[in-house]
Design a protein around this motif. Sequence first.
Motif, PDB file in Angstrom:
ATOM      1  N   MET A  44       0.904  -1.178  -0.067  1.00 45.40           N
ATOM      2  CA  MET A  44      -0.045  -0.058   0.126  1.00 45.40           C
ATOM      3  C   MET A  44       0.867   1.313   0.040  1.00 45.40           C
ATOM      4  N   ALA A  45       1.982   1.211   0.627  1.00 45.38           N
ATOM      5  CA  ALA A  45       2.724   2.451   0.829  1.00 45.38           C
ATOM      6  C   ALA A  45       3.575   2.675  -0.649  1.00 45.38           C
ATOM      7  N   GLN A  46       3.916   1.578  -1.458  1.00 42.94           N
ATOM      8  CA  GLN A  46       4.171   1.890  -2.670  1.00 42.94           C
ATOM      9  C   GLN A  46       3.230   2.436  -3.488  1.00 42.94           C
ATOM     10  N   VAL A  47       2.065   2.076  -3.289  1.00 45.60           N
ATOM     11  CA  VAL A  47       0.660   2.754  -4.216  1.00 45.60           C
ATOM     12  C   VAL A  47       0.573   4.182  -3.808  1.00 45.60           C
ATOM     13  N   LEU A  48       0.656   4.383  -2.600  1.00 53.18           N
ATOM     14  CA  LEU A  48       0.462   5.881  -2.154  1.00 53.18           C
ATOM     15  C   LEU A  48       1.705   6.702  -2.216  1.00 53.18           C
ATOM     16  N   LYS A  49       2.811   6.205  -2.515  1.00 56.78           N
ATOM     17  CA  LYS A  49       3.979   7.059  -2.659  1.00 56.78           C
ATOM     18  C   LYS A  49       3.948   7.294  -4.438  1.00 56.78           C
ATOM     19  N   ALA A  55      -4.609  11.145  -6.987  1.00 58.63           N
ATOM     20  CA  ALA A  55      -4.750  11.236  -5.386  1.00 58.63           C
ATOM     21  C   ALA A  55      -6.356  10.639  -5.187  1.00 58.63           C
ATOM     22  N   ASP A  56      -7.487  10.797  -6.339  1.00 57.57           N
ATOM     23  CA  ASP A  56      -8.580  10.213  -6.137  1.00 57.57           C
ATOM     24  C   ASP A  56      -8.794   8.735  -5.814  1.00 57.57           C
ATOM     25  N   VAL A  57      -7.724   7.940  -6.733  1.00 59.64           N
ATOM     26  CA  VAL A  57      -7.677   6.671  -6.681  1.00 59.64           C
ATOM     27  C   VAL A  57      -7.229   6.351  -5.032  1.00 59.64           C
ATOM     28  N   LYS A  58      -6.190   6.939  -4.860  1.00 61.09           N
ATOM     29  CA  LYS A  58      -5.529   6.742  -3.571  1.00 61.09           C
ATOM     30  C   LYS A  58      -6.593   6.598  -2.499  1.00 61.09           C
ATOM     31  N   LYS A  59      -7.434   7.909  -2.519  1.00 63.77           N
ATOM     32  CA  LYS A  59      -8.289   8.234  -1.433  1.00 63.77           C
ATOM     33  C   LYS A  59      -9.520   7.211  -1.533  1.00 63.77           C
ATOM     34  N   SER A  60     -10.018   6.718  -2.764  1.00 64.20           N
ATOM     35  CA  SER A  60     -10.996   5.775  -2.748  1.00 64.20           C
ATOM     36  C   SER A  60     -10.314   4.284  -2.287  1.00 64.20           C
ATOM     37  N   LEU A  61      -9.061   4.006  -2.417  1.00 61.87           N
ATOM     38  CA  LEU A  61      -8.528   2.837  -1.673  1.00 61.87           C
ATOM     39  C   LEU A  61      -8.635   2.713  -0.185  1.00 61.87           C
TER      40      LEU A  61
END
Length: 70
Positions: A44-49, A55-61
């Motif tokens: 998850m950290a890799q995805v968020l970084k 940013a909307d995809v990260k928020k949705s996750l």
Amino acid sequence: MAEVITVARPYAKALFNYASEKNTENEWKDYLNLISTIVSDDMMAQVLKNPSVNADVKKSLIIDLTKDIV
């Protein structure tokens, strides 16, 4: 690291005040522990970084992973 703490402090105080007013400190504690666990996960950290992930995809996750808690 001090910069992160300095930036986060007003938000933490506001959240604490809100939770105290609503008497929901334990619920918020559980939610924040869950968020901490999620963002500490290596994958998850890799995805968020990753700057190529919107940013909307990260928020949705995060919302999808916590929707049963909130």
